[in-house]
Scaffold this motif. Structure first.
Motif, short mmCIF file in Angstrom:
data_model
loop_
_atom_site.label_atom_id
_atom_site.label_comp_id
_atom_site.label_asym_id
_atom_site.label_seq_id
_atom_site.Cartn_x
_atom_site.Cartn_y
_atom_site.Cartn_z
N HIS A 41 -24.14 32.19 39.33
CA HIS A 41 -23.06 31.83 40.17
C HIS A 41 -21.68 32.37 40.04
CE1 HIS A 41 -24.85 28.43 42.82
NE2 HIS A 41 -25.59 28.56 41.67
N ASN A 42 -21.39 32.31 38.70
CA ASN A 42 -20.33 33.19 38.12
C ASN A 42 -20.36 34.83 38.07
OD1 ASN A 42 -19.17 30.75 37.49
ND2 ASN A 42 -19.55 30.67 35.49
N GLU A 43 -21.38 35.15 38.02
CA GLU A 43 -21.75 36.73 37.91
C GLU A 43 -21.73 37.27 39.50
OE1 GLU A 43 -25.09 40.12 36.78
OE2 GLU A 43 -25.38 37.93 36.08
N ALA A 44 -22.19 36.24 40.38
CA ALA A 44 -22.21 36.69 41.64
C ALA A 44 -20.81 36.61 42.31
CB ALA A 44 -22.99 35.87 42.65
N LYS A 45 -19.96 35.55 41.81
CA LYS A 45 -18.59 35.48 42.54
C LYS A 45 -17.72 36.69 41.81
CE LYS A 45 -14.71 32.09 42.30
NZ LYS A 45 -14.22 30.88 42.17
N LYS A 46 -17.89 37.02 40.50
CA LYS A 46 -17.07 37.94 39.89
C LYS A 46 -17.51 39.42 40.53
CE LYS A 46 -16.20 40.05 35.53
NZ LYS A 46 -16.73 40.14 33.93
N SER A 47 -18.68 39.46 40.93
CA SER A 47 -19.14 40.86 41.81
C SER A 47 -18.92 40.81 43.07
CB SER A 47 -20.49 41.14 41.34
OG SER A 47 -20.93 41.21 39.94
N GLU A 104 -28.04 38.54 47.05
CA GLU A 104 -27.69 39.69 46.88
C GLU A 104 -27.88 40.21 45.41
OE1 GLU A 104 -24.46 41.30 50.41
OE2 GLU A 104 -23.94 39.76 48.78
N LEU A 105 -27.28 39.12 44.52
CA LEU A 105 -27.56 39.31 42.98
C LEU A 105 -28.91 39.28 42.47
CD1 LEU A 105 -25.86 39.33 40.45
CD2 LEU A 105 -25.89 36.97 40.13
N LEU A 106 -29.65 38.16 43.05
CA LEU A 106 -31.18 38.48 42.77
C LEU A 106 -31.81 39.43 43.28
CD1 LEU A 106 -31.81 34.47 43.34
CD2 LEU A 106 -31.54 35.85 41.14
N ILE A 107 -31.57 39.83 44.60
CA ILE A 107 -32.07 41.17 44.92
C ILE A 107 -31.80 42.44 44.12
CG2 ILE A 107 -32.10 42.91 46.93
CD1 ILE A 107 -31.48 40.40 48.87
N ASN A 108 -30.65 42.59 43.66
CA ASN A 108 -30.21 43.85 42.85
C ASN A 108 -30.91 43.65 41.42
OD1 ASN A 108 -28.57 44.56 44.68
ND2 ASN A 108 -26.63 43.47 43.93
N LYS A 109 -31.11 42.39 40.98
CA LYS A 109 -31.66 42.31 39.80
C LYS A 109 -33.18 42.39 39.68
CE LYS A 109 -28.21 39.11 37.42
NZ LYS A 109 -28.15 40.11 36.28
N ALA A 110 -33.73 42.09 40.86
CA ALA A 110 -35.18 42.14 41.06
C ALA A 110 -35.58 43.54 41.32
CB ALA A 110 -35.79 41.16 42.18
N THR A 111 -34.82 44.19 42.11
CA THR A 111 -35.12 45.60 42.62
C THR A 111 -35.23 46.59 41.34
OG1 THR A 111 -33.87 45.34 44.68
CG2 THR A 111 -34.35 47.58 43.79
N SER A 112 -34.38 46.39 40.28
CA SER A 112 -34.54 47.33 39.17
C SER A 112 -35.95 46.98 38.39
CB SER A 112 -33.32 46.80 38.11
OG SER A 112 -33.24 45.71 37.80
N GLN A 113 -36.60 46.03 38.73
CA GLN A 113 -38.01 45.66 37.77
C GLN A 113 -39.09 46.67 38.29
OE1 GLN A 113 -38.85 41.57 38.19
NE2 GLN A 113 -37.41 40.95 36.84
N LYS A 114 -39.95 46.83 37.40
CA LYS A 114 -41.03 47.59 37.80
C LYS A 114 -42.05 46.74 38.06
CE LYS A 114 -44.68 50.41 35.34
NZ LYS A 114 -44.86 51.38 36.48
#
Length: 547
Positions: free
Chosen positions: A351-357, A363-373
Motif C-alpha cells: 500500500h505504501n509503495e503504491a501510494k509513493k509511486s 497497477e502495482l501488482l500488474i507492474n510487478k507480475a509483468t516483469s516475471q517470466k
C-alpha cells in the motif's frame, strides 16, 4: 445511403441505462448519455413503503427504466445535434434475466394500487436469487424425466431465469400469479412499451426461458409435475418469438412524443446485453469466440450447426446473430478475483509503495507480475472463488492455490490467478473444439481489456490471437447495429447484420499474439491445471462443498 443518419443503441444495465447514437454509414459514435435508475437495485424495502424484502431478493422499478430512457434519448439528441428525422432505428439490450408480471396490455402489476405493496408484483432483477429452491426442483425433475431441452443448457438451469422466478411467484403469491396475464423479460417489455405490440426475442426466450424454435417452451405435462396448475404459465408467455434484428414495429405516437422522435421509427427485438456485444466487437460469423470480460466473463460462439457440449449455458438458433446457433458459456468470477487479491492479499508495505509511486494496488501488482517470466512463480491455481459455471456447472466449488512457499509474494499469487482464469477459458475452448466447433481467434471487450498483462497471458495460454474491440461501448454499439438492421433498407438501415457490422464497426484497436516460448511453458502447466481441475471438480467435488 445518406451519411448523416443514426441508429440509437439503448443498453439497460443493472444500475443505469446508456444511449449511444451511431452514424450508420461511418460508425462514428456521435453522442452517448447515461442515466442511473432512481431506486437502483431494490434489496431492502419496496419504494415508498415500509415493506421489507427477504434475503436474496433483488427488484427494480419499471418506471425508473422509462424515466431514464427519456433522459438519455433527450441528452443524446441534444449533445449530438441529431434531428429526429435522421434516426433510422432503435435497438434494445437489457441485462437478463429480469422478469416482470403485467396485465394483458403490458401494465406492470406493481404500478397498480392493488399490487404496489406485493413484492412479487415487482420486476425480479437477474440478481434475485431467492428462487434457488425452485431452480433445484426444475433441474431435478427435468433430469428424472430426461427432458430434451435440458441438454441445451449444459444439464442445469439457473435460479436467475424466468421459470424459477415464475414458480416462486406461483408458490408464494398465487393471487399475484393468477392476476398476471404475462410474465415477460424486461427487454421485451421495453420494446412493447415503445411500439405498442408484444413481441418476444429469441435471445431472451431461448437463453432465459427454455424456448426452442422447433419445440417451443417446456411442455404443460412437465410444468404440471412441478406443481398442479403451474402449466397456466404457458398462456402467460405470449405467442410470437422473433429472431434478433427483426423489426418489432414503429414508435407509437405517445412514445415518439415523449422521446422527441418521429412516430413509426423502427424498433428491433430486444437482445441480452452481453450477447449484444458480439455485433459490437465486429463478429458476424463462426470460428471466433467473443469474451465479455469484467467481474465475470461471458464467452459466446456462433456456428451453423447445433451440438451439445459440457458447460454450455445455452444454445439458441437466431439468438445472437440471425442464421446461426449462438453458444454461451462463462466464468462466474474473473475481475472479482483480481479485486479480491488486492483487497485481502496485499501487505501494508505494498500500500505504501503504491501510494509513493502514485499508482493503484492493481497497477502495482500488474507492474510487478509483468516483469516475471512465465511459470517462474511455481504456483498453480483454480479460479473457482465464486464457483464454476463452465464447464463443471457447480456453484459449490471453491478456489485453490498449490505451490505456496515462504518466499511467495503477492504478485506471484496475482499472476497465478490471472493464469488460472486463462486456463479456465482454455478448458471452455477445448470443450467446444472437442464437439466440432472450431475457434481460431478470440475477440474481447469489457473493463479488463485495458490490462495488457491479462490480454497477453490469455493469448499465450490459449495459443490464439486476441483482438480488442475498438469501442469501449460494445454492448450499446451492438444494440445500435440491431436498430439499423430492424430499420432495413426501406427506412435507411441495413438488410443484414453482416452489412451493418461491416459499416458500423472499426477494426480491433489492438491485437495480442501468442508468444511461442510462453505457450510451450503454459502447455506444461496446463497439464497440472487439468489434473487439479478434474481431481477437485469431477472426482472429489464434495471436498469443497463440505468445507
Amino acid at each position: 445511403m445518406k451519411s448523416n443518419y443514426y441508429a440509437l443503441g439503448l443498453d439497460f444495465g443493472t444500475k443505469s441505462v446508456r444511449c449511444l447514437a451511431v452514424n450508420i454509414a461511418s460508425g462514428e459514435e456521435r453522442a452517448v448519455a447515461v442515466s442511473e435508475y432512481l431506486d437502483g437495485v431494490i434489496t431492502d424495502k419496496l419504494p415508498g413503503t415500509s415493506i421489507t424484502l427477504d434475503r436474496d431478493w433483488a427488484l427494480q422499478n419499471p418506471q425508473n427504466w422509462l424515466d431514464s430512457l427519456n433522459k438519455v434519448v433527450h441528452q443524446v439528441l441534444k449533445d449530438g445535434k441529431i434531428k429526429p428525422e435522421t434516426v433510422v432505428g432503435i435497438g434494445i439490450s437489457f441485462t437478463a434475466s429480469t422478469i416482470l408480471p403485467t396485465t394483458d396490455d403490458g401494465i406492470p402489476l406493481c404500478a397498480l394500487p392493488k399490487w404496489s405493496c406485493e413484492p412479487h408484483a415487482w420486476p425480479k432483477l437477474w440478481k434475485h436469487h431467492a428462487a434457488q429452491s425452485d431452480a433445484d426442483l426444475i433441474n431435478n425433475i427435468a433430469r428424472q424425466e430426461s427432458e430434451p431441452w435440458l441438454k441445451r443448457y449444459g444439464g442445469l438451469i439457473s435460479s436467475e431465469w424466468l421459470f424459477p422466478k415464475a414458480l416462486q411467484v406461483f408458490r408464494e403469491s398465487r393471487e399475484c400469479f393468477n392476476s398476471a396475464k404475462r410474465f415477460i423479460e424486461a427487454g421485451d417489455w421495453i420494446v412493447w412499451k415503445l411500439v405498442g405490440r408484444e413481441t418476444r426475442s429469441a435471445c431472451q426466450a431461448g437463453y432465459k426461458a427454455l424456448w426452442n424454435n422447433i419445440s417451443g417452451y417446456p411442455s404443460n405435462l412437465f410444468l404440471e409435475k412441478l406443481n398442479n396448475e403451474f402449466s397456466q404459465l404457458t398462456n402467460k408467455l405470449g405467442k410470437e418469438v422473433y429472431p434478433v434484428g427483426t423489426c418489432s414495429g414503429g414508435l407509437t405516437i405517445e412514445m415518439a412524443s415523449r422521446l422527441k422522435l418521429l412516430p413509426g421509427t423502427p424498433v428491433g427485438t430486444a437482445i441480452i446485453d452481453a450477447h449484444s456485444a458480439v455485433a459490437g466487437v465486429g463478429v458476424a460469423d463462426p470460428g471466433k469466440m467473443i469474451m465479455v470480460m469484467g467481474t465475470s466473463t461471458c464467452h459466446m460462439v456462433l456456428d451453423q450447426k447445433e451440438v451439445f457440449t459440457a458447460g454450455v449455458a445455452g444454445v439458441v438458433r437466431d439468438g445472437i446473430i440471425p442464421g446461426y446457433y449462438g453458444y454461451e458459456s462463462g466464468q462466474s468470477a474473473v475481475g472479482d478475483i483480481f479485486s479480491w487479491i488486492t483487497e485481502y492479499g496485499v501487505p501494508k508495505s505494498y500500500h505504501n509503495e503504491a501510494k509513493k509511486s502514485g499508482v493503484s494496488l492493481h497497477e502495482l501488482l500488474i507492474n510487478k507480475a509483468t516483469s516475471q517470466k512465465a511459470g517462474s512463480h511455481g504456483i498453480v491455481a483454480l479460479d473457482w472463488l465464486n464457483g464454476n459455471r463452465s464447464v463443471l456447472m457447480n456453484s459449490d466449488l471453491k478456489g485453490v492455490l498449490v505451490g505456496l512457499t515462504l518466499k511467495t509474494k503477492p504478485e506471484d499469487i496475482y499472476r497465478a490467478l490471472v493464469e488460472a482464469t486463462a486456463f479456465g477459458t482454455r478448458i471452455i475452448i477445448e470443450a467446444y473444439e472437442e464437439n466440432g466447433l472450431n475457434i481460431e481467434e478470440l475477440y474481447t471487450c469489457g473493463s479488463l481489456v485495458n490490462n495488457p498483462l491479462i490480454m497477453q497471458i490469455y493469448s499465450d495460454v490459449t495459443g490464439r490471437p486476441i483482438k480488442v474491440a475498438s469501442s469501449s461501448q460494445a454492448t450499446a454499439l451492438g444494440a445500435a447495429i440491431l436498430g439499423s438492421v430492424a430499420a432495413g433498407p426501406e427506412y435507411g438501415g441495413y438488410g443484414s447484420y453482416a452489412e451493418a457490422i461491416k459499416k458500423m464497426t472499426v477494426p480491433a484497436k489492438k491485437t495480442y499474439k501468442s508468444n511461442r516460448e510462453n505457450l510451450e511453458i503454459y502447455n506444461k502447466i496446463f497439464v497440472d491445471y487439468k489434473l487439479l481441475h478434474d481431481f477437485f471438480g469431477r472426482n472429489n467435488p464434495s471436498i469443497m462443498k463440505n468445507l
